[in-house]
Design a protein around this motif. Sequence first.
Motif, mmCIF file in Angstrom:
data_model
loop_
_atom_site.group_PDB
_atom_site.id
_atom_site.type_symbol
_atom_site.label_atom_id
_atom_site.label_comp_id
_atom_site.label_asym_id
_atom_site.label_seq_id
_atom_site.Cartn_x
_atom_site.Cartn_y
_atom_site.Cartn_z
ATOM 1 N N GLU A 6 8.583 -2.198 0.562
ATOM 2 C CA GLU A 6 7.465 -3.136 0.392
ATOM 3 C C GLU A 6 7.472 -4.189 1.497
ATOM 4 O O GLU A 6 8.525 -4.522 2.044
ATOM 5 C CB GLU A 6 7.542 -3.848 -0.966
ATOM 6 N N SER A 7 6.299 -4.709 1.772
ATOM 7 C CA SER A 7 6.149 -5.811 2.724
ATOM 8 C C SER A 7 4.878 -6.570 2.375
ATOM 9 O O SER A 7 4.071 -6.112 1.563
ATOM 10 C CB SER A 7 6.089 -5.292 4.159
ATOM 11 N N GLY A 8 4.721 -7.742 2.988
ATOM 12 C CA GLY A 8 3.490 -8.499 2.814
ATOM 13 C C GLY A 8 3.591 -9.684 1.889
ATOM 14 O O GLY A 8 2.633 -10.439 1.729
ATOM 15 N N LEU A 18 -2.939 -12.431 -1.061
ATOM 16 C CA LEU A 18 -1.857 -11.710 -0.389
ATOM 17 C C LEU A 18 -2.194 -10.228 -0.435
ATOM 18 O O LEU A 18 -2.780 -9.755 -1.412
ATOM 19 C CB LEU A 18 -0.502 -11.938 -1.062
ATOM 20 N N ARG A 19 -1.780 -9.516 0.595
ATOM 21 C CA ARG A 19 -1.924 -8.059 0.604
ATOM 22 C C ARG A 19 -0.555 -7.449 0.786
ATOM 23 O O ARG A 19 0.078 -7.624 1.830
ATOM 24 C CB ARG A 19 -2.847 -7.602 1.718
ATOM 25 N N LEU A 20 -0.115 -6.750 -0.233
ATOM 26 C CA LEU A 20 1.171 -6.093 -0.204
ATOM 27 C C LEU A 20 1.014 -4.646 0.252
ATOM 28 O O LEU A 20 0.013 -3.994 -0.062
ATOM 29 C CB LEU A 20 1.829 -6.125 -1.580
ATOM 30 N N SER A 21 2.026 -4.165 0.972
ATOM 31 C CA SER A 21 2.062 -2.768 1.394
ATOM 32 C C SER A 21 3.365 -2.144 0.924
ATOM 33 O O SER A 21 4.383 -2.836 0.790
ATOM 34 C CB SER A 21 1.979 -2.659 2.916
ATOM 35 N N THR A 78 1.185 5.285 2.349
ATOM 36 C CA THR A 78 1.301 3.862 2.019
ATOM 37 C C THR A 78 0.387 3.529 0.850
ATOM 38 O O THR A 78 -0.749 4.016 0.785
ATOM 39 C CB THR A 78 0.942 2.999 3.242
ATOM 40 N N TYR A 80 -1.152 0.092 -1.316
ATOM 41 C CA TYR A 80 -1.441 -1.321 -1.098
ATOM 42 C C TYR A 80 -1.763 -2.026 -2.411
ATOM 43 O O TYR A 80 -2.227 -1.400 -3.364
ATOM 44 C CB TYR A 80 -2.629 -1.485 -0.150
ATOM 45 N N GLN A 82 -3.961 -5.489 -3.012
ATOM 46 C CA GLN A 82 -4.690 -6.669 -2.573
ATOM 47 C C GLN A 82 -4.786 -7.635 -3.745
ATOM 48 O O GLN A 82 -5.324 -7.275 -4.795
ATOM 49 C CB GLN A 82 -6.089 -6.283 -2.087
ATOM 50 N N THR A 118 9.279 -7.322 -2.840
ATOM 51 C CA THR A 118 8.866 -8.365 -1.901
ATOM 52 C C THR A 118 8.442 -9.585 -2.694
ATOM 53 O O THR A 118 7.754 -9.457 -3.711
ATOM 54 C CB THR A 118 7.744 -7.870 -0.969
#
Length: 124
Positions: A6-8, A18-21, A78, A80, A82, A118
């Motif tokens: 995970e990131s973001g 926030l937008r997580l990936s 991936t 996501y 949002q 994350t």
Amino acid sequence: QVQLVESGGGLVQAGGSLRLSCAASGGTFSNYNMGWFRQAPGKEREFVALISRSGLWTQYTDSVKGRFTISRDNAKTTVYLQMNSLTPDGTAVYYCARHTGAVLAIRPQSYAVWGQGTQGTVSS
């Protein structure tokens, strides 16, 4: 070996986004539904959203409906998340996970592979 990263995450003010990936490696990503969970300090891990293998079907917990959107790109392996109109109770570690196909998709036990998480922090 399947791995989810995970990131973001980050710090945002209430009302922000926030937008997580979550990038997957190993396995066949498009064969699995994917989910997002979160865990706030002192609380149990809770279901946030689920997306089907094709991306055509989604499910959300009631508290995020209309504010969060889950999506996926199978070509990029991936998924996501949002997150809009965030509130301080959205502060948590956010995890992506690979669904086993079990019926009760809101249960953590229905997921076999997890990322490391994350941190998302929403200030008031």
